[in-house]
Design a protein around this motif. Structure first.
Motif, PDB file in Angstrom:
ATOM      1  N   LEU A 137      25.478  37.915 -19.954  1.00 15.00           N
ATOM      2  CA  LEU A 137      24.424  37.859 -20.965  1.00 15.00           C
ATOM      3  C   LEU A 137      23.281  36.950 -20.533  1.00 15.00           C
ATOM      4  O   LEU A 137      22.111  37.255 -20.773  1.00 15.00           O
ATOM      5  N   ARG A 170      25.634  44.133 -19.598  1.00 12.99           N
ATOM      6  CA  ARG A 170      25.056  43.164 -20.535  1.00 12.99           C
ATOM      7  C   ARG A 170      25.199  43.673 -21.970  1.00 12.99           C
ATOM      8  O   ARG A 170      25.549  42.913 -22.885  1.00 12.99           O
ATOM      9  N   TRP A 171      24.947  44.945 -22.154  1.00 15.31           N
ATOM     10  CA  TRP A 171      25.047  45.568 -23.475  1.00 15.31           C
ATOM     11  C   TRP A 171      26.493  45.559 -23.959  1.00 15.31           C
ATOM     12  O   TRP A 171      26.783  45.197 -25.107  1.00 15.31           O
ATOM     13  N   CYS A 209      31.581  37.016 -19.777  1.00 13.36           N
ATOM     14  CA  CYS A 209      30.574  37.708 -20.588  1.00 13.36           C
ATOM     15  C   CYS A 209      29.318  36.871 -20.726  1.00 13.36           C
ATOM     16  O   CYS A 209      28.198  37.394 -20.685  1.00 13.36           O
ATOM     17  N   HIS A 210      29.482  35.573 -20.901  1.00 16.63           N
ATOM     18  CA  HIS A 210      28.317  34.705 -21.051  1.00 16.63           C
ATOM     19  C   HIS A 210      27.461  34.712 -19.783  1.00 16.63           C
ATOM     20  O   HIS A 210      26.232  34.712 -19.853  1.00 16.63           O
ATOM     21  N   SER A 232      28.917  43.578 -22.920  1.00 20.80           N
ATOM     22  CA  SER A 232      29.327  42.184 -23.147  1.00 20.80           C
ATOM     23  C   SER A 232      28.910  41.725 -24.536  1.00 20.80           C
ATOM     24  O   SER A 232      29.672  41.047 -25.240  1.00 20.80           O
ATOM     25  N   LYS A 233      27.707  42.091 -24.914  1.00 20.87           N
ATOM     26  CA  LYS A 233      27.208  41.707 -26.238  1.00 20.87           C
ATOM     27  C   LYS A 233      28.067  42.337 -27.341  1.00 20.87           C
ATOM     28  O   LYS A 233      28.397  41.672 -28.338  1.00 20.87           O
ATOM     29  N   GLY A 262      30.286  40.159 -29.852  1.00 21.07           N
ATOM     30  CA  GLY A 262      29.947  40.320 -31.264  1.00 21.07           C
ATOM     31  C   GLY A 262      31.154  40.681 -32.109  1.00 21.07           C
ATOM     32  O   GLY A 262      31.356  40.143 -33.200  1.00 21.07           O
TER      33      GLY A 262
END
Length: 240
Positions: free
Chosen positions: A56, A12-13, A52-53, A15-16, A20
């Motif tokens: 997240l 999750r980290w 990725c979404h 992916s962000k 970004g």
């Protein structure tokens, strides 16, 4: 060995971070002296980051995954780098086209690929089966380069079914679509383009910051490696 929940938290980290970076680059000119060349990343490319979404969104509410290749819809490999130099506590690289990101903070190194789990299908233990091994800084850079290069060869995608209610999300991979179709003479879908050691040598040179001549053996047309010896065992390097 990390638990599934720990893997999902780390993914999750990462992916962000990946999203970004790419979102930022949709607003930055590829060449400021030539605005007509457009942005570093085409805004439409962000739509390709649905894996990725999904990852997240698992931070919003309880999420269950049903995937074809592994527990989660991504590939990720983690390593330990205990003997890194104190003045180099951080290392970062990415492959935009392959949608992969590698990061090392202190002794923890991880490589994340937004690919629906394709690399887990062909190599669940990562390059040379070294998942969770202790590596040197140079070895971590090499293994990252190899994963980035593999990510760039992806030739397929997934179709999904998602169901969400007030309390949970369900994500299911339905099937795979290959961009090129079947492997010649077989009934097997092509997931990756063919591996090319020459192309790999350029990737390793760029990611590792080493002259290509030090990596590529022109006679055998094979890349040298800092990861394993001739017997296939992990090479142990002194502190860098």
């Amino acid at each position: 060995m990390a638990s599934d929940e720990e893997k999902l938290t780390l993914a999750r980290w990462l992916s962000k971070i990946l999203i970004g970076l790419l979102v930022k680059e949709t607003g930055l000119l590829f060449d400021r002296s030539r605005p007509s060349h457009g942005m570093i990343v085409d805004p439409g490319f962000i739509d390709e980051l649905r894996h990725c979404h999904f990852v997240l969104q698992s931070g919003r509410k309880a999420t269950s995954f049903r995937c074809l290749h592994s527990v989660f819809p991504f590939s990720m490999y983690s390593y330990r780098v205990p003997n890194h130099r104190l003045d180099r506590p951080f290392d970062f690289s990415t492959n935009v086209g392959g949608q992969s990101v590698s990061i090392r903070i202190g002794q923890l190194g991880a490589v994340f690929i937004n690919d629906g789990g394709f690399q887990m299908e062909v190599g669940p233990e990562g390059p040379f089966g070294l998942l969770d091994s202790e590596l040197s800084e140079t070895q971590f850079k090499e293994i990252s380069a190899r994963v980035h290069y593999k990510a760039s060869l992806r030739d397929a995608t997934h179709f999904y079914l998602t169901v969400e209610d007030d309390e949970s999300i369900q994500v299911e991979q339905l099937h795979v679509k290959s961009f090129s179709g079947y492997l010649p003479g077989t009934g097997e879908l092509r997931i990756f383009d063919e591996w090319d050691e020459t192309a790999l040598s350029y990737a390793m040179s760029a990611y590792m910051g080493i002259e290509r001549s030090m990596i590529f053996d022109e006679e055998s047309r094979v890349c040298r490696t800092s990861l394993i010896d001739q017997e296939g065992k992990l090479m142990v390097w002194p502190k860098e």
